[in-house]
Design an enzyme around this catalytic site. Sequence first.
Site, mmCIF file in Angstrom:
data_model
loop_
_atom_site.group_PDB
_atom_site.id
_atom_site.type_symbol
_atom_site.label_atom_id
_atom_site.label_comp_id
_atom_site.label_asym_id
_atom_site.label_seq_id
_atom_site.Cartn_x
_atom_site.Cartn_y
_atom_site.Cartn_z
ATOM 1 N N THR A 126 46.088 41.273 49.607
ATOM 2 C CA THR A 126 46.704 40.475 48.545
ATOM 3 C C THR A 126 48.228 40.489 48.576
ATOM 4 O OG1 THR A 126 47.107 40.497 46.157
ATOM 5 C CG2 THR A 126 46.320 42.534 47.094
ATOM 6 N N GLU A 128 49.869 40.951 46.062
ATOM 7 C CA GLU A 128 50.278 42.021 45.139
ATOM 8 C C GLU A 128 50.819 43.220 45.913
ATOM 9 O OE1 GLU A 128 50.257 42.745 41.544
ATOM 10 O OE2 GLU A 128 50.478 40.576 41.664
ATOM 11 N N TYR A 151 46.089 48.332 40.724
ATOM 12 C CA TYR A 151 45.372 47.398 41.609
ATOM 13 C C TYR A 151 46.114 47.270 42.949
ATOM 14 C CZ TYR A 151 43.999 42.829 43.543
ATOM 15 O OH TYR A 151 43.604 41.808 44.380
ATOM 16 N N LYS A 155 44.842 48.394 46.674
ATOM 17 C CA LYS A 155 44.765 47.425 47.771
ATOM 18 C C LYS A 155 45.644 47.864 48.952
ATOM 19 C CE LYS A 155 42.045 43.873 46.505
ATOM 20 N NZ LYS A 155 40.885 43.387 47.277
HETATM 21 P P1 NAP Z 1 36.651 37.847 41.314
HETATM 22 O O1 NAP Z 1 36.315 36.461 40.935
HETATM 23 O O2 NAP Z 1 37.115 38.819 40.301
HETATM 24 O O3 NAP Z 1 35.356 38.449 42.061
HETATM 25 C C1 NAP Z 1 35.247 39.822 42.352
HETATM 26 C C2 NAP Z 1 33.864 40.093 42.870
HETATM 27 O O4 NAP Z 1 33.734 41.503 43.136
HETATM 28 C C3 NAP Z 1 32.746 39.744 41.863
HETATM 29 O O5 NAP Z 1 31.647 39.215 42.575
HETATM 30 C C4 NAP Z 1 32.389 41.104 41.291
HETATM 31 O O6 NAP Z 1 31.067 41.190 40.810
HETATM 32 C C5 NAP Z 1 32.539 41.967 42.521
HETATM 33 N N1 NAP Z 1 32.664 43.399 42.221
HETATM 34 C C6 NAP Z 1 33.504 43.983 41.331
HETATM 35 N N2 NAP Z 1 33.332 45.318 41.348
HETATM 36 C C7 NAP Z 1 32.343 45.576 42.248
HETATM 37 C C8 NAP Z 1 31.696 46.751 42.686
HETATM 38 N N3 NAP Z 1 32.001 47.949 42.193
HETATM 39 N N4 NAP Z 1 30.745 46.634 43.647
HETATM 40 C C9 NAP Z 1 30.371 45.417 44.127
HETATM 41 N N5 NAP Z 1 30.946 44.270 43.726
HETATM 42 C C10 NAP Z 1 31.920 44.349 42.803
HETATM 43 O O7 NAP Z 1 37.772 37.851 42.480
HETATM 44 P P2 NAP Z 1 38.197 36.677 43.479
HETATM 45 O O8 NAP Z 1 39.323 35.931 42.871
HETATM 46 O O9 NAP Z 1 37.011 35.987 43.973
HETATM 47 O O10 NAP Z 1 38.842 37.543 44.659
HETATM 48 C C11 NAP Z 1 38.052 38.007 45.755
HETATM 49 C C12 NAP Z 1 38.797 39.149 46.433
HETATM 50 O O11 NAP Z 1 40.057 38.699 46.908
HETATM 51 C C13 NAP Z 1 39.090 40.339 45.530
HETATM 52 O O12 NAP Z 1 39.007 41.498 46.335
HETATM 53 C C14 NAP Z 1 40.524 40.116 45.084
HETATM 54 O O13 NAP Z 1 41.130 41.346 44.756
HETATM 55 C C15 NAP Z 1 41.099 39.497 46.341
HETATM 56 N N6 NAP Z 1 42.226 38.571 46.158
HETATM 57 C C16 NAP Z 1 42.107 37.524 45.284
HETATM 58 C C17 NAP Z 1 43.155 36.628 45.165
HETATM 59 C C18 NAP Z 1 43.069 35.452 44.236
HETATM 60 O O14 NAP Z 1 44.117 34.861 43.928
HETATM 61 N N7 NAP Z 1 41.889 35.048 43.797
HETATM 62 C C19 NAP Z 1 44.332 36.798 45.943
HETATM 63 C C20 NAP Z 1 44.396 37.870 46.817
HETATM 64 C C21 NAP Z 1 43.339 38.742 46.939
HETATM 65 P P3 NAP Z 1 30.668 40.756 39.317
HETATM 66 O O15 NAP Z 1 30.459 39.269 39.380
HETATM 67 O O16 NAP Z 1 29.423 41.534 39.142
HETATM 68 O O17 NAP Z 1 31.792 41.161 38.424
HETATM 69 N N1 GDD Z 2 46.156 37.191 33.169
HETATM 70 C C1 GDD Z 2 47.204 36.794 32.439
HETATM 71 N N2 GDD Z 2 47.030 36.485 31.103
HETATM 72 N N3 GDD Z 2 48.408 36.703 33.038
HETATM 73 C C2 GDD Z 2 49.453 36.267 32.298
HETATM 74 C C3 GDD Z 2 49.326 35.942 30.951
HETATM 75 C C4 GDD Z 2 48.057 36.061 30.311
HETATM 76 O O1 GDD Z 2 47.884 35.795 29.124
HETATM 77 N N4 GDD Z 2 50.543 35.527 30.496
HETATM 78 C C5 GDD Z 2 51.384 35.608 31.518
HETATM 79 N N5 GDD Z 2 50.740 36.068 32.629
HETATM 80 C C6 GDD Z 2 51.334 36.321 33.947
HETATM 81 C C7 GDD Z 2 51.038 37.700 34.524
HETATM 82 O O2 GDD Z 2 51.870 38.687 33.921
HETATM 83 C C8 GDD Z 2 51.340 37.443 35.994
HETATM 84 O O3 GDD Z 2 52.710 37.566 36.215
HETATM 85 C C9 GDD Z 2 50.919 35.978 36.193
HETATM 86 O O4 GDD Z 2 50.784 35.423 34.887
HETATM 87 C C10 GDD Z 2 49.624 35.808 36.959
HETATM 88 O O5 GDD Z 2 48.635 36.643 36.363
HETATM 89 P P1 GDD Z 2 47.092 36.552 36.807
HETATM 90 O O6 GDD Z 2 46.606 35.166 36.726
HETATM 91 O O7 GDD Z 2 46.360 37.604 36.048
HETATM 92 O O8 GDD Z 2 47.124 36.879 38.363
HETATM 93 P P2 GDD Z 2 47.895 38.015 39.197
HETATM 94 O O9 GDD Z 2 48.986 37.318 39.956
HETATM 95 O O10 GDD Z 2 48.266 39.153 38.369
HETATM 96 O O11 GDD Z 2 46.756 38.500 40.200
HETATM 97 C C11 GDD Z 2 45.941 37.561 40.899
HETATM 98 O O12 GDD Z 2 46.537 37.234 42.143
HETATM 99 C C12 GDD Z 2 46.657 38.334 43.055
HETATM 100 C C13 GDD Z 2 47.343 37.785 44.328
HETATM 101 O O13 GDD Z 2 48.710 37.704 44.121
HETATM 102 C C14 GDD Z 2 44.555 38.198 41.075
HETATM 103 O O14 GDD Z 2 43.665 37.235 41.591
HETATM 104 C C15 GDD Z 2 44.602 39.370 42.050
HETATM 105 O O15 GDD Z 2 43.277 39.816 42.330
HETATM 106 C C16 GDD Z 2 45.269 38.882 43.354
HETATM 107 O O16 GDD Z 2 45.359 39.955 44.275
#
Ligand code: NAP
Ligand code: GDD
Length: 339
Positions: A126, A128, A151, A155
């Site tokens: 990520t 992050e 987190y 990671k």
């Molecule tokens: P998400 O929607 O939160 O999905 C996370 C998945 O992990 C869900 O299927 C969840 O299951 C499962 N999970 C959580 N804890 C677990 C455990 N202990 N054992 C087995 N499964 C578990 O996340 P996403 O946005 O699809 O992201 C997928 C991956 O990419 C994550 O690793 C995230 O950190 C990473 N990532 C995401 C982004 C982004 O912007 N979306 C960016 C960079 C990296 P449940 O449905 O049961 O909760």
């Molecule tokens: N969630 C959330 N809720 N975020 C808020 C809010 C709120 O009400 N208001 C402002 N924010 C700001 C957060 O402080 C952050 O700076 C930004 O919005 C994005 O927050 P999120 O959507 O929660 O995503 P993230 O950037 O912290 O994390 C996501 O992206 C990562 C990759 O950069 C997640 O998907 C992580 O799993 C992933 O690794």
Amino acid sequence: MTKRALVTGVTGQDGSYLAELLLDKGYEVHGVQRRHSTICTERIENILGAKNFYLHYGDLSDSCNLANLVRETQPDEIYNLAAQSHVGISFEVPEYTAEVTGVGTIKFLEAVRQVKPDAKFYQASTSELFGGIPETAPQSETTPFHPRSPYGAAKLYAYWITVNYREAYGIFACNGILFNHESPRRGVEFVTRKITLAVAKIISGKQEKLSLGNLNAKRDWGFAGDYVQGMWLILQRGKPDDYVLATGETHTVREFVEAAFREAGIEIKWRGAGLDEKGFDAKTGKVLVDVDAKYFRPAEVDLLLGDPAKAERELGWRRRVTFAELVKIMVAADLEKFI
Ligand code: NAP
Ligand code: GDD
């Protein structure tokens, strides 16, 4: 010969899109779901029961389970997408986040090393990891890491142990360093989906206003469907490596709010600053957005902006969906639910 893929996190946003992509490509897909007391397969409804799609119970905290899954499914490719993926919530459950998001990866890699060392392994790393510190942008594969949350720190361990298993044991293990990617399937506690859902509810009279935290944070937001294509491409290369996937554009949370309300025909005007900042409907003067301290994080990542040049050059990956299109898709999908 039919390829077999094992996908953890298949019930999540990315897992659901990736499973669809792999099935379309003719793979046999084995998805891992956690046991819940309620049904949590909403995102994969459309592929449940599909030919070549199999669901298994599993958990990243259970190393025996992971070894059994690898043994039973004999995958050619493994996509480790499972994680406690919410940055803000990782401050509430830091130890659990370390256990699942960090240590879970070594449990999985060890199962691969012992049971099927020729399987290719994708780790969901990520942006992050960068933490936005020092404020260097754009961020690429060579930018130093400085995680700003439990987190991000978990990671970081997962990233390096993936590199280590590649270097130490020759496992085809790769990191996709993905910047934020969103969709109508995004979890409702992430900021983009929280905003688009609120717009739809406000328009349909089911919600009064939207309360947010840091409006100034900048993110490089793309569409999840584009990013799962990149995950697959990373494992199709001749040699294992790590890649940034990003759009190369950054926007503030405030800009996302404005764009989302505009999609629904509302112009937002801002007044005040800090905790007193408010977003008004320019026509009616009604307060639609305010700031609530409870959404601020103990440490923030202020700026994420990725450089996807390496992935574009070596994988031929391109993001397709623009920021404006992403907002439009998400608002339209939520409006459809309420109007
Ligand atoms: P998400 O929607 O939160 O999905 C996370 C998945 O992990 C869900 O299927 C969840 O299951 C499962 N999970 C959580 N804890 C677990 C455990 N202990 N054992 C087995 N499964 C578990 O996340 P996403 O946005 O699809 O992201 C997928 C991956 O990419 C994550 O690793 C995230 O950190 C990473 N990532 C995401 C982004 C982004 O912007 N979306 C960016 C960079 C990296 P449940 O449905 O049961 O909760
Ligand atoms: N969630 C959330 N809720 N975020 C808020 C809010 C709120 O009400 N208001 C402002 N924010 C700001 C957060 O402080 C952050 O700076 C930004 O919005 C994005 O927050 P999120 O959507 O929660 O995503 P993230 O950037 O912290 O994390 C996501 O992206 C990562 C990759 O950069 C997640 O998907 C992580 O799993 C992933 O690794």
